[in-house]
Design an enzyme around this catalytic site. Structure first.
Site, PDB file in Angstrom:
ATOM      1  CB  CYS A 165       4.608  -5.115   3.345  1.00 26.76           C
ATOM      2  SG  CYS A 165       2.962  -3.828   3.741  1.00 26.76           S
ATOM      3  CB  CYS A 194       4.014  -1.171  10.989  1.00 24.20           C
ATOM      4  SG  CYS A 194       3.446  -0.309   9.227  1.00 24.20           S
ATOM      5  CG  ASP A 195       7.547   0.049   6.733  1.00 26.58           C
ATOM      6  OD1 ASP A 195       7.462  -1.271   6.834  1.00 26.58           O
ATOM      7  OD2 ASP A 195       7.440   0.710   5.776  1.00 26.58           O
ATOM      8  CE  LYS A 196       8.879   4.946   8.458  1.00 27.30           C
ATOM      9  NZ  LYS A 196       8.142   3.997   7.961  1.00 27.30           N
ATOM     10  CB  SER A 205       7.240   2.652   0.284  1.00 27.89           C
ATOM     11  OG  SER A 205       6.920   1.429   0.518  1.00 27.89           O
ATOM     12  CB  CYS A 246       2.213  -4.475  10.178  1.00 29.94           C
ATOM     13  SG  CYS A 246       1.951  -3.881   8.300  1.00 29.94           S
TER      14      CYS A 246
END
EC number: 4.2.1.9
Length: 570
Positions: A202, A133-135, A479, A60
Protein backbone atom coordinates in the site's frame (compact mmCIF):
# COMPACT_ATOMS: atom_id res chain seq x y z
CA UNK A 1 39.37 -37.15 1.80
CA UNK A 2 36.27 -35.61 0.16
CA UNK A 3 33.91 -33.30 2.00
CA UNK A 4 31.22 -35.95 2.00
CA UNK A 5 33.64 -38.35 3.69
CA UNK A 6 34.43 -36.03 6.59
CA UNK A 7 32.12 -34.10 8.91
CA UNK A 8 35.01 -31.83 9.83
CA UNK A 9 34.72 -28.58 7.92
CA UNK A 10 37.17 -25.72 8.17
CA UNK A 11 34.85 -23.29 6.37
CA UNK A 12 33.33 -21.20 9.16
CA UNK A 13 30.63 -20.05 6.73
CA UNK A 14 29.15 -23.59 6.77
CA UNK A 15 28.80 -24.16 10.48
CA UNK A 16 25.12 -25.14 10.11
CA UNK A 17 24.85 -26.79 6.70
CA UNK A 18 27.92 -28.93 7.32
CA UNK A 19 26.06 -30.70 10.13
CA UNK A 20 23.29 -31.59 7.69
CA UNK A 21 25.25 -32.69 4.60
CA UNK A 22 28.84 -33.61 5.52
CA UNK A 23 30.16 -37.11 6.13
CA UNK A 24 29.08 -40.65 5.20
CA UNK A 25 26.29 -40.57 7.76
CA UNK A 26 24.52 -37.81 5.82
CA UNK A 27 24.17 -39.65 2.51
CA UNK A 28 20.37 -39.68 2.86
CA UNK A 29 20.30 -35.90 3.36
CA UNK A 30 22.43 -35.41 0.28
CA UNK A 31 20.24 -37.78 -1.73
CA UNK A 32 17.19 -35.68 -0.91
CA UNK A 33 18.97 -32.47 -1.89
CA UNK A 34 20.23 -33.96 -5.16
CA UNK A 35 16.57 -34.41 -6.09
CA UNK A 36 16.03 -30.63 -5.86
CA UNK A 37 19.08 -29.77 -7.93
CA UNK A 38 22.15 -29.98 -5.68
CA UNK A 39 25.45 -31.15 -7.22
CA UNK A 40 28.64 -32.39 -5.58
CA UNK A 41 30.01 -28.85 -5.71
CA UNK A 42 26.90 -27.39 -4.07
CA UNK A 43 27.46 -29.47 -0.94
CA UNK A 44 30.73 -27.59 -0.39
CA UNK A 45 29.00 -24.18 -0.42
CA UNK A 46 27.29 -22.20 2.35
CA UNK A 47 23.53 -22.67 2.10
CA UNK A 48 21.39 -19.53 2.05
CA UNK A 49 17.69 -19.89 2.75
CA UNK A 50 15.52 -17.49 0.77
CA UNK A 51 12.34 -16.96 2.79
CA UNK A 52 9.70 -15.88 0.29
CA UNK A 53 6.27 -14.56 1.24
CA UNK A 54 5.00 -14.93 -2.33
CA UNK A 55 1.26 -15.40 -2.64
CA UNK A 56 -1.62 -14.48 -4.89
CA UNK A 57 -3.87 -13.59 -1.97
CA UNK A 58 -2.68 -9.96 -2.07
CA UNK A 59 -1.01 -7.59 -4.54
CA UNK A 60 1.54 -6.78 -1.84
CA UNK A 61 3.14 -10.18 -2.42
CA UNK A 62 2.10 -11.31 -5.89
CA UNK A 63 5.51 -10.51 -7.43
CA UNK A 64 7.80 -11.75 -4.66
CA UNK A 65 8.52 -15.08 -6.36
CA UNK A 66 10.52 -13.11 -8.95
CA UNK A 67 12.47 -11.34 -6.20
CA UNK A 68 13.13 -14.62 -4.37
CA UNK A 69 14.61 -16.12 -7.52
CA UNK A 70 16.81 -13.03 -7.95
CA UNK A 71 18.05 -13.31 -4.35
CA UNK A 72 18.81 -17.00 -4.86
CA UNK A 73 20.71 -16.21 -8.06
CA UNK A 74 22.72 -13.61 -6.15
CA UNK A 75 23.64 -16.10 -3.45
CA UNK A 76 24.71 -18.60 -6.11
CA UNK A 77 26.79 -16.01 -7.97
CA UNK A 78 28.63 -15.10 -4.77
CA UNK A 79 29.65 -18.69 -4.05
CA UNK A 80 26.74 -19.92 -1.99
CA UNK A 81 23.76 -22.14 -2.69
CA UNK A 82 20.39 -20.42 -2.53
CA UNK A 83 17.38 -22.47 -1.43
CA UNK A 84 13.97 -20.84 -1.80
CA UNK A 85 11.17 -21.69 0.62
CA UNK A 86 7.83 -20.06 1.35
CA UNK A 87 6.12 -18.76 4.42
CA UNK A 88 2.62 -17.31 4.63
CA UNK A 89 1.06 -13.92 4.23
CA UNK A 90 -2.44 -12.70 4.89
CA UNK A 91 -3.92 -9.49 3.48
CA UNK A 92 -4.87 -6.82 5.97
CA UNK A 93 -6.49 -4.81 3.19
CA UNK A 94 -8.84 -7.67 2.32
CA UNK A 95 -9.56 -8.78 5.89
CA UNK A 96 -10.11 -5.35 7.45
CA UNK A 97 -13.54 -4.97 9.00
CA UNK A 98 -14.12 -8.74 9.18
CA UNK A 99 -13.56 -11.50 11.71
CA UNK A 100 -10.68 -12.67 9.54
CA UNK A 101 -8.64 -9.66 10.63
CA UNK A 102 -8.15 -11.40 13.96
CA UNK A 103 -5.57 -13.58 12.20
CA UNK A 104 -3.42 -10.63 11.14
CA UNK A 105 -1.26 -10.28 14.25
CA UNK A 106 -1.19 -14.05 14.66
CA UNK A 107 0.27 -14.23 11.15
CA UNK A 108 3.27 -12.20 12.33
CA UNK A 109 4.07 -14.97 14.78
CA UNK A 110 3.37 -17.73 12.24
CA UNK A 111 5.80 -16.10 9.79
CA UNK A 112 8.47 -15.86 12.48
CA UNK A 113 7.83 -19.43 13.61
CA UNK A 114 8.01 -20.84 10.09
CA UNK A 115 11.23 -19.01 9.14
CA UNK A 116 12.80 -20.22 12.38
CA UNK A 117 11.50 -23.76 11.86
CA UNK A 118 12.53 -24.21 8.22
CA UNK A 119 15.93 -22.56 8.61
CA UNK A 120 16.66 -24.42 11.83
CA UNK A 121 15.59 -27.76 10.35
CA UNK A 122 17.40 -27.43 7.02
CA UNK A 123 20.62 -26.04 8.47
CA UNK A 124 20.79 -22.83 6.45
CA UNK A 125 23.94 -20.85 7.17
CA UNK A 126 22.37 -17.54 6.24
CA UNK A 127 18.93 -16.23 5.32
CA UNK A 128 17.41 -13.63 3.01
CA UNK A 129 13.81 -12.85 3.97
CA UNK A 130 11.54 -11.00 1.54
CA UNK A 131 8.30 -9.39 2.73
CA UNK A 132 5.49 -7.31 1.29
CA UNK A 133 2.30 -7.01 3.35
CA UNK A 134 2.29 -5.40 6.79
CA UNK A 135 3.01 -8.32 9.13
CA UNK A 136 5.65 -9.77 6.80
CA UNK A 137 8.25 -7.23 7.88
CA UNK A 138 8.18 -7.76 11.66
CA UNK A 139 7.42 -11.46 11.22
CA UNK A 140 10.51 -11.92 9.05
CA UNK A 141 12.66 -9.85 11.40
CA UNK A 142 11.54 -11.73 14.51
CA UNK A 143 12.36 -15.00 12.73
CA UNK A 144 15.80 -13.74 11.68
CA UNK A 145 16.49 -12.45 15.19
CA UNK A 146 15.60 -15.80 16.76
CA UNK A 147 17.95 -17.64 14.40
CA UNK A 148 20.72 -15.03 14.74
CA UNK A 149 22.50 -16.23 11.60
CA UNK A 150 23.90 -13.84 8.96
CA UNK A 151 20.75 -12.43 7.39
CA UNK A 152 19.27 -9.64 5.29
CA UNK A 153 15.72 -8.41 4.87
CA UNK A 154 14.44 -7.35 1.43
CA UNK A 155 11.28 -5.26 1.08
CA UNK A 156 9.01 -6.23 -1.80
CA UNK A 157 8.50 -2.59 -2.75
CA UNK A 158 5.68 -0.08 -3.02
CA UNK A 159 2.71 -0.07 -5.35
CA UNK A 160 2.12 2.59 -7.99
CA UNK A 161 -0.64 5.18 -7.38
CA UNK A 162 -4.06 4.49 -8.80
CA UNK A 163 -5.75 6.82 -11.25
CA UNK A 164 -6.53 10.16 -9.67
CA UNK A 165 -3.77 9.70 -7.08
CA UNK A 166 -5.83 7.05 -5.30
CA UNK A 167 -4.81 4.12 -3.12
CA UNK A 168 -6.43 1.55 -0.85
CA UNK A 169 -7.33 4.09 1.84
CA UNK A 170 -9.13 6.11 -0.84
CA UNK A 171 -11.47 3.12 -1.24
CA UNK A 172 -12.12 2.77 2.50
CA UNK A 173 -12.86 6.49 2.83
CA UNK A 174 -15.12 6.40 -0.24
CA UNK A 175 -17.11 3.69 1.53
CA UNK A 176 -17.46 6.01 4.52
CA UNK A 177 -18.61 8.84 2.27
CA UNK A 178 -21.19 6.51 0.71
CA UNK A 179 -22.62 5.66 4.14
CA UNK A 180 -23.07 9.40 4.72
CA UNK A 181 -24.73 9.87 1.34
CA UNK A 182 -21.83 11.91 -0.03
CA UNK A 183 -20.87 9.40 -2.75
CA UNK A 184 -22.91 7.10 -4.94
CA UNK A 185 -22.23 3.39 -5.39
CA UNK A 186 -21.09 4.18 -8.92
CA UNK A 187 -18.50 6.64 -7.58
CA UNK A 188 -17.28 4.10 -5.04
CA UNK A 189 -16.95 1.46 -7.77
CA UNK A 190 -15.02 3.87 -9.98
CA UNK A 191 -12.45 4.34 -7.20
CA UNK A 192 -12.45 0.61 -6.41
CA UNK A 193 -11.59 -0.25 -10.02
CA UNK A 194 -8.50 1.97 -10.29
CA UNK A 195 -7.04 2.36 -6.79
CA UNK A 196 -4.88 -0.80 -6.85
CA UNK A 197 -3.18 -0.95 -10.29
CA UNK A 198 -0.79 -3.86 -9.71
CA UNK A 199 1.77 -5.49 -7.40
CA UNK A 200 3.29 -3.78 -4.39
CA UNK A 201 2.51 -2.73 -0.84
CA UNK A 202 0.00 0.00 0.00
CA UNK A 203 1.32 3.30 -1.25
CA UNK A 204 1.31 5.73 1.68
CA UNK A 205 3.46 5.81 4.78
CA UNK A 206 1.28 3.05 6.12
CA UNK A 207 2.53 0.05 8.08
CA UNK A 208 4.39 -1.77 5.29
CA UNK A 209 6.38 1.25 4.11
CA UNK A 210 6.90 2.36 7.72
CA UNK A 211 8.38 -0.97 8.78
CA UNK A 212 10.50 -1.33 5.64
CA UNK A 213 11.95 2.11 6.32
CA UNK A 214 12.56 1.25 9.98
CA UNK A 215 14.41 -1.93 9.01
CA UNK A 216 16.59 -0.04 6.54
CA UNK A 217 17.36 2.59 9.19
CA UNK A 218 18.24 -0.22 11.59
CA UNK A 219 20.79 -1.54 9.11
CA UNK A 220 19.16 -4.90 8.32
CA UNK A 221 18.38 -4.01 4.69
CA UNK A 222 20.68 -2.77 1.98
CA UNK A 223 20.64 1.02 1.49
CA UNK A 224 17.50 2.19 -0.35
CA UNK A 225 15.77 -1.20 -0.13
CA UNK A 226 12.70 0.40 1.45
CA UNK A 227 12.20 2.95 -1.31
CA UNK A 228 11.85 1.11 -4.60
CA UNK A 229 8.87 0.39 -6.79
CA UNK A 230 7.69 -3.21 -6.50
CA UNK A 231 7.82 -3.80 -10.23
CA UNK A 232 11.17 -2.35 -11.27
CA UNK A 233 14.64 -3.40 -12.28
CA UNK A 234 16.00 -1.66 -9.19
CA UNK A 235 13.98 -3.98 -6.94
CA UNK A 236 15.22 -7.06 -8.79
CA UNK A 237 18.77 -5.72 -8.49
CA UNK A 238 18.24 -5.08 -4.76
CA UNK A 239 17.10 -8.67 -4.28
CA UNK A 240 20.07 -10.10 -6.17
CA UNK A 241 22.45 -7.83 -4.24
CA UNK A 242 20.97 -9.09 -0.97
CA UNK A 243 21.73 -12.68 -1.95
CA UNK A 244 25.30 -11.69 -2.74
CA UNK A 245 25.67 -9.63 0.45
CA UNK A 246 24.74 -12.54 2.72
CA UNK A 247 27.91 -14.32 1.60
CA UNK A 248 29.93 -11.32 2.78
CA UNK A 249 28.10 -11.40 6.10
CA UNK A 250 28.92 -15.09 6.40
CA UNK A 251 32.58 -14.40 5.68
CA UNK A 252 32.68 -11.62 8.29
CA UNK A 253 30.41 -13.56 10.69
CA UNK A 254 28.10 -10.56 11.10
CA UNK A 255 24.82 -11.63 12.68
CA UNK A 256 21.56 -9.79 13.47
CA UNK A 257 22.67 -9.38 17.10
CA UNK A 258 25.67 -7.38 15.85
CA UNK A 259 23.39 -5.02 13.93
CA UNK A 260 20.14 -4.88 15.92
CA UNK A 261 21.59 -3.00 18.88
CA UNK A 262 19.99 -0.46 21.17
CA UNK A 263 21.40 2.37 19.03
CA UNK A 264 20.05 0.73 15.87
CA UNK A 265 16.55 0.63 17.34
CA UNK A 266 16.87 4.30 18.27
CA UNK A 267 17.78 5.00 14.64
CA UNK A 268 14.71 3.09 13.49
CA UNK A 269 12.43 5.04 15.82
CA UNK A 270 13.97 8.33 14.65
CA UNK A 271 13.31 7.54 10.98
CA UNK A 272 9.76 6.34 11.70
CA UNK A 273 9.00 9.65 13.40
CA UNK A 274 10.62 11.76 10.68
CA UNK A 275 8.52 9.92 8.08
CA UNK A 276 5.27 10.33 10.03
CA UNK A 277 5.02 6.55 10.20
CA UNK A 278 2.42 4.14 11.52
CA UNK A 279 1.53 3.51 15.16
CA UNK A 280 2.10 -0.17 14.43
CA UNK A 281 5.83 0.55 14.40
CA UNK A 282 5.65 0.94 18.19
CA UNK A 283 4.22 -2.54 18.60
CA UNK A 284 6.52 -4.21 16.08
CA UNK A 285 9.79 -2.55 17.10
CA UNK A 286 9.20 -3.48 20.75
CA UNK A 287 8.52 -7.07 19.64
CA UNK A 288 11.67 -7.20 17.51
CA UNK A 289 13.75 -5.73 20.33
CA UNK A 290 12.39 -8.28 22.78
CA UNK A 291 13.44 -11.10 20.46
CA UNK A 292 17.02 -9.90 20.01
CA UNK A 293 17.42 -9.06 23.71
CA UNK A 294 17.32 -5.25 23.55
CA UNK A 295 15.28 -3.42 26.16
CA UNK A 296 12.81 -1.09 24.47
CA UNK A 297 9.67 0.42 25.96
CA UNK A 298 6.87 2.82 25.13
CA UNK A 299 8.71 5.57 26.96
CA UNK A 300 11.64 5.36 24.53
CA UNK A 301 9.32 6.58 21.78
CA UNK A 302 8.40 9.56 23.94
CA UNK A 303 12.00 10.49 24.74
CA UNK A 304 13.21 10.19 21.15
CA UNK A 305 10.09 11.96 19.92
CA UNK A 306 10.88 15.07 21.94
CA UNK A 307 13.88 15.84 19.72
CA UNK A 308 12.84 14.42 16.33
CA UNK A 309 10.52 16.36 14.01
CA UNK A 310 8.09 15.04 11.41
CA UNK A 311 9.54 15.91 8.00
CA UNK A 312 7.62 13.81 5.46
CA UNK A 313 4.40 15.04 3.87
CA UNK A 314 3.16 11.52 3.18
CA UNK A 315 -0.25 9.91 3.43
CA UNK A 316 -2.34 9.19 5.39
CA UNK A 317 -2.00 12.57 7.10
CA UNK A 318 -0.06 14.21 4.26
CA UNK A 319 -0.34 14.52 0.51
CA UNK A 320 2.23 12.30 -1.21
CA UNK A 321 2.68 8.59 -1.84
CA UNK A 322 5.78 6.43 -1.40
CA UNK A 323 6.32 6.10 -5.15
CA UNK A 324 6.78 9.87 -5.26
CA UNK A 325 9.39 9.69 -2.50
CA UNK A 326 11.10 6.91 -4.46
CA UNK A 327 11.33 9.24 -7.46
CA UNK A 328 13.33 11.86 -5.53
CA UNK A 329 15.77 9.47 -3.84
CA UNK A 330 13.93 7.53 -1.14
CA UNK A 331 14.80 7.83 2.54
CA UNK A 332 18.60 7.87 2.27
CA UNK A 333 18.90 11.67 1.72
CA UNK A 334 16.58 12.25 4.69
CA UNK A 335 18.70 9.93 6.82
CA UNK A 336 21.78 11.94 5.81
CA UNK A 337 20.00 15.11 6.98
CA UNK A 338 19.17 13.45 10.30
CA UNK A 339 22.72 12.12 10.68
CA UNK A 340 24.27 15.53 10.01
CA UNK A 341 21.94 17.01 12.62
CA UNK A 342 23.14 14.51 15.22
CA UNK A 343 19.81 12.67 15.32
CA UNK A 344 21.13 9.29 14.12
CA UNK A 345 23.91 7.09 15.47
CA UNK A 346 26.37 6.90 12.60
CA UNK A 347 28.56 4.22 14.20
CA UNK A 348 25.94 1.45 13.91
CA UNK A 349 27.00 -1.58 11.87
CA UNK A 350 24.82 -2.51 8.86
CA UNK A 351 24.42 -5.45 6.48
CA UNK A 352 26.84 -3.82 4.04
CA UNK A 353 29.59 -4.54 6.56
CA UNK A 354 30.00 -0.78 6.90
CA UNK A 355 28.61 1.69 9.40
CA UNK A 356 25.53 3.78 8.78
CA UNK A 357 27.68 6.89 8.43
CA UNK A 358 29.85 5.18 5.83
CA UNK A 359 26.76 4.13 3.86
CA UNK A 360 25.43 7.70 3.89
CA UNK A 361 28.72 9.47 3.15
CA UNK A 362 28.14 9.94 -0.59
CA UNK A 363 24.34 10.13 -0.70
CA UNK A 364 23.00 12.64 -3.22
CA UNK A 365 20.74 15.30 -1.62
CA UNK A 366 17.11 15.69 -2.63
CA UNK A 367 16.50 17.79 -5.75
CA UNK A 368 15.94 21.49 -5.19
CA UNK A 369 12.29 22.42 -4.94
CA UNK A 370 10.92 19.03 -3.86
CA UNK A 371 8.11 19.34 -1.31
CA UNK A 372 7.81 15.82 0.08
CA UNK A 373 10.54 16.00 2.74
CA UNK A 374 10.50 19.31 4.60
CA UNK A 375 13.69 20.96 5.90
CA UNK A 376 14.61 20.52 9.56
CA UNK A 377 14.09 24.22 10.16
CA UNK A 378 10.53 24.10 8.79
CA UNK A 379 9.11 20.68 9.73
CA UNK A 380 5.52 19.55 9.50
CA UNK A 381 5.62 19.05 13.26
CA UNK A 382 8.48 19.97 15.58
CA UNK A 383 8.17 16.78 17.65
CA UNK A 384 6.82 13.28 17.20
CA UNK A 385 3.33 12.54 15.93
CA UNK A 386 3.44 9.28 17.90
CA UNK A 387 2.22 10.07 21.39
CA UNK A 388 2.38 7.66 24.31
CA UNK A 389 -0.51 8.42 26.64
CA UNK A 390 -1.06 7.32 30.22
CA UNK A 391 -3.78 8.04 32.75
CA UNK A 392 -6.55 6.21 34.58
CA UNK A 393 -7.79 4.76 31.27
CA UNK A 394 -4.36 3.49 30.25
CA UNK A 395 -2.16 2.84 33.31
CA UNK A 396 0.31 0.83 31.19
CA UNK A 397 0.15 3.15 28.20
CA UNK A 398 -1.60 3.76 24.89
CA UNK A 399 -0.45 4.95 21.48
CA UNK A 400 -1.88 7.85 19.50
CA UNK A 401 -0.94 9.34 16.15
CA UNK A 402 -1.47 13.10 16.43
CA UNK A 403 -0.22 15.30 13.61
CA UNK A 404 -1.95 18.41 14.93
CA UNK A 405 -4.45 18.67 12.07
CA UNK A 406 -7.07 16.97 14.22
CA UNK A 407 -6.20 19.09 17.27
CA UNK A 408 -4.34 18.07 20.40
CA UNK A 409 -7.16 17.85 22.94
CA UNK A 410 -10.58 16.24 22.80
CA UNK A 411 -13.29 15.89 25.43
CA UNK A 412 -16.47 14.01 24.70
CA UNK A 413 -19.06 11.52 25.84
CA UNK A 414 -18.34 7.82 25.55
CA UNK A 415 -20.17 5.63 23.07
CA UNK A 416 -19.16 2.13 24.17
CA UNK A 417 -18.99 -0.93 21.92
CA UNK A 418 -17.72 -4.42 22.74
CA UNK A 419 -16.57 -5.20 19.20
CA UNK A 420 -15.59 -3.52 15.97
CA UNK A 421 -18.79 -4.75 14.30
CA UNK A 422 -20.99 -3.09 16.94
CA UNK A 423 -19.20 0.22 16.46
CA UNK A 424 -19.24 0.05 12.67
CA UNK A 425 -23.01 -0.47 12.61
CA UNK A 426 -23.62 2.62 14.73
CA UNK A 427 -21.20 4.75 12.70
CA UNK A 428 -22.89 3.66 9.47
CA UNK A 429 -26.44 4.32 10.69
CA UNK A 430 -25.39 7.83 11.78
CA UNK A 431 -25.98 7.12 15.49
CA UNK A 432 -22.43 8.23 16.28
CA UNK A 433 -22.30 12.01 16.18
CA UNK A 434 -19.99 14.96 16.65
CA UNK A 435 -18.65 15.17 20.20
CA UNK A 436 -18.63 11.42 20.76
CA UNK A 437 -15.67 9.36 21.93
CA UNK A 438 -16.15 5.97 20.29
CA UNK A 439 -14.83 3.27 22.66
CA UNK A 440 -14.14 -0.09 20.99
CA UNK A 441 -13.01 -2.69 23.50
CA UNK A 442 -12.45 -6.44 23.86
CA UNK A 443 -10.38 -6.12 20.68
CA UNK A 444 -6.98 -6.45 22.37
CA UNK A 445 -4.39 -9.18 21.78
CA UNK A 446 -6.12 -11.61 24.15
CA UNK A 447 -9.69 -10.34 24.04
CA UNK A 448 -10.21 -10.08 20.31
CA UNK A 449 -8.16 -12.09 20.09
CA UNK A 450 -5.70 -10.66 17.61
CA UNK A 451 -5.85 -6.89 18.13
CA UNK A 452 -7.71 -6.02 14.94
CA UNK A 453 -7.05 -2.79 13.06
CA UNK A 454 -9.84 -0.23 13.22
CA UNK A 455 -9.34 1.01 9.65
CA UNK A 456 -12.96 0.46 8.65
CA UNK A 457 -14.43 2.51 11.55
CA UNK A 458 -11.85 5.31 11.24
CA UNK A 459 -12.35 5.47 7.47
CA UNK A 460 -16.12 5.66 7.99
CA UNK A 461 -15.64 8.51 10.45
CA UNK A 462 -13.36 10.34 8.01
CA UNK A 463 -15.77 9.65 5.15
CA UNK A 464 -18.57 11.27 7.15
CA UNK A 465 -16.44 14.37 7.64
CA UNK A 466 -16.10 13.81 11.40
CA UNK A 467 -12.33 13.33 11.59
CA UNK A 468 -11.85 16.28 13.95
CA UNK A 469 -15.25 15.96 15.65
CA UNK A 470 -15.24 12.33 16.82
CA UNK A 471 -12.47 10.54 18.71
CA UNK A 472 -11.96 6.78 18.69
CA UNK A 473 -10.15 4.84 21.40
CA UNK A 474 -9.54 1.11 21.52
CA UNK A 475 -7.51 -1.72 23.01
CA UNK A 476 -7.17 -2.86 19.41
CA UNK A 477 -4.90 -1.05 17.00
CA UNK A 478 -5.01 0.97 13.81
CA UNK A 479 -3.98 0.52 10.24
CA UNK A 480 -1.12 2.68 9.08
CA UNK A 481 -3.81 4.20 6.86
CA UNK A 482 -5.93 5.36 9.82
CA UNK A 483 -5.99 9.02 10.67
CA UNK A 484 -8.11 11.35 12.76
CA UNK A 485 -8.26 11.66 16.56
CA UNK A 486 -7.47 8.04 17.37
CA UNK A 487 -5.85 6.27 20.33
CA UNK A 488 -5.08 2.56 20.31
CA UNK A 489 -3.03 -0.14 22.04
CA UNK A 490 -4.72 0.81 25.34
CA UNK A 491 -3.21 -1.31 28.11
CA UNK A 492 -4.19 -3.21 30.13
CA UNK A 493 -6.78 -4.39 27.62
CA UNK A 494 -10.40 -4.93 28.62
CA UNK A 495 -10.17 -8.73 28.62
CA UNK A 496 -7.60 -8.77 31.42
CA UNK A 497 -9.52 -6.23 33.51
CA UNK A 498 -8.16 -2.97 32.13
CA UNK A 499 -10.06 0.25 32.89
CA UNK A 500 -11.29 0.52 29.29
CA UNK A 501 -13.55 -2.40 30.19
CA UNK A 502 -15.17 -0.28 32.91
CA UNK A 503 -16.26 2.66 30.73
CA UNK A 504 -20.01 3.21 30.45
CA UNK A 505 -22.08 5.06 27.86
CA UNK A 506 -22.16 8.77 28.61
CA UNK A 507 -18.95 8.89 30.66
CA UNK A 508 -16.85 11.95 29.93
CA UNK A 509 -13.40 11.20 28.51
CA UNK A 510 -10.57 13.64 27.81
CA UNK A 511 -7.67 12.91 25.48
CA UNK A 512 -4.87 15.42 26.08
CA UNK A 513 -2.08 14.87 23.56
CA UNK A 514 -0.18 17.94 24.77
CA UNK A 515 0.34 16.43 28.21
CA UNK A 516 0.04 12.79 27.08
CA UNK A 517 -2.82 11.96 29.43
CA UNK A 518 -6.11 10.17 28.81
CA UNK A 519 -8.70 10.56 31.55
CA UNK A 520 -11.97 8.84 32.36
CA UNK A 521 -13.81 11.42 34.47
CA UNK A 522 -15.12 9.26 37.29
CA UNK A 523 -13.87 9.24 40.87
CA UNK A 524 -11.84 6.46 42.46
CA UNK A 525 -14.81 5.12 44.40
CA UNK A 526 -16.88 4.71 41.24
CA UNK A 527 -13.93 3.09 39.47
CA UNK A 528 -13.59 0.63 42.36
CA UNK A 529 -17.32 -0.15 42.32
CA UNK A 530 -17.24 -0.92 38.61
CA UNK A 531 -14.10 -3.01 38.95
CA UNK A 532 -15.70 -5.14 41.66
CA UNK A 533 -18.73 -5.75 39.44
CA UNK A 534 -16.73 -6.58 36.29
CA UNK A 535 -16.55 -10.17 35.09
CA UNK A 536 -14.22 -11.45 32.40
CA UNK A 537 -16.18 -12.64 29.36
CA UNK A 538 -15.73 -16.17 28.08
CA UNK A 539 -12.96 -16.61 25.49
CA UNK A 540 -14.25 -16.21 21.95
CA UNK A 541 -12.13 -19.14 20.71
CA UNK A 542 -11.27 -22.36 22.53
CA UNK A 543 -9.54 -24.34 19.74
CA UNK A 544 -7.14 -23.59 16.92
CA UNK A 545 -4.74 -20.81 16.02
CA UNK A 546 -6.57 -17.94 17.71
CA UNK A 547 -7.05 -19.89 20.94
CA UNK A 548 -3.32 -20.66 21.07
CA UNK A 549 -2.52 -17.04 20.26
CA UNK A 550 -4.80 -15.69 22.99
CA UNK A 551 -3.24 -18.06 25.52
CA UNK A 552 0.37 -17.03 24.89
CA UNK A 553 0.28 -13.44 23.62
CA UNK A 554 1.67 -10.64 25.79
CA UNK A 555 0.33 -7.16 26.37
CA UNK A 556 0.56 -4.67 23.51
CA UNK A 557 2.89 -2.60 25.68
CA UNK A 558 5.35 -5.52 25.44
CA UNK A 559 4.94 -5.94 21.68
CA UNK A 560 2.17 -8.59 21.69
CA UNK A 561 4.76 -11.36 21.40
CA UNK A 562 3.99 -15.02 22.04
CA UNK A 563 7.22 -16.29 23.55
CA UNK A 564 7.72 -14.32 26.74
CA UNK A 565 8.89 -16.71 29.46
CA UNK A 566 5.99 -15.90 31.77
CA UNK A 567 3.47 -16.85 29.07
CA UNK A 568 5.22 -20.12 28.29
CA UNK A 569 5.48 -21.02 31.98
CA UNK A 570 1.70 -21.01 32.50
Amino acid sequence: MSQQDSPANADHRRRHSSIVVDGPGKAASRAMLRAVGFTDEDFKKPQVGIASTWSRVTPCNSHINVLADAASDGADAAGGKGVVFNTITISDGIANGTEGMKYSMASREIIADSIEAVSGCEGFDGVVAIGGCDKNMPGCMIGLARLNRPSIFVYGGTIQPGAGHTDLVSVFEAMGAYSQGNKSLIEVKQIEEVAIPGPGSCGGMYTANTMASAIEAMGMSLPNSSAQDAVSQSKKDDSRAAGEAVLKLLELDIKPSDIMTRKAFENAITVVIALGGSTNAVLHLIAMANTIGVELSLDDFTEIGKRVPVLADLRPSGHYLMSELVAIGGIQPMMKILLDAGLLHGDCLTVTGKTLAENLADVTPYPTGQEIIKPLEAPIKSSSHLRILYGNLAPEGAVAKITGKEGTRFTGRARVFNSEEEAQARINDLTVAAGDVVVIRYEGPKGGPGMREMLTPTSAIMGRGLGDKVALITDGRFSGGSHGFVVGHITPEAFVGGPIGLVEDGDEITIDAENDIMTLHIDDAEMARRRAAWKRPAPRYTRGTLAKYAKTVSSASKGAVTDLPEALDD
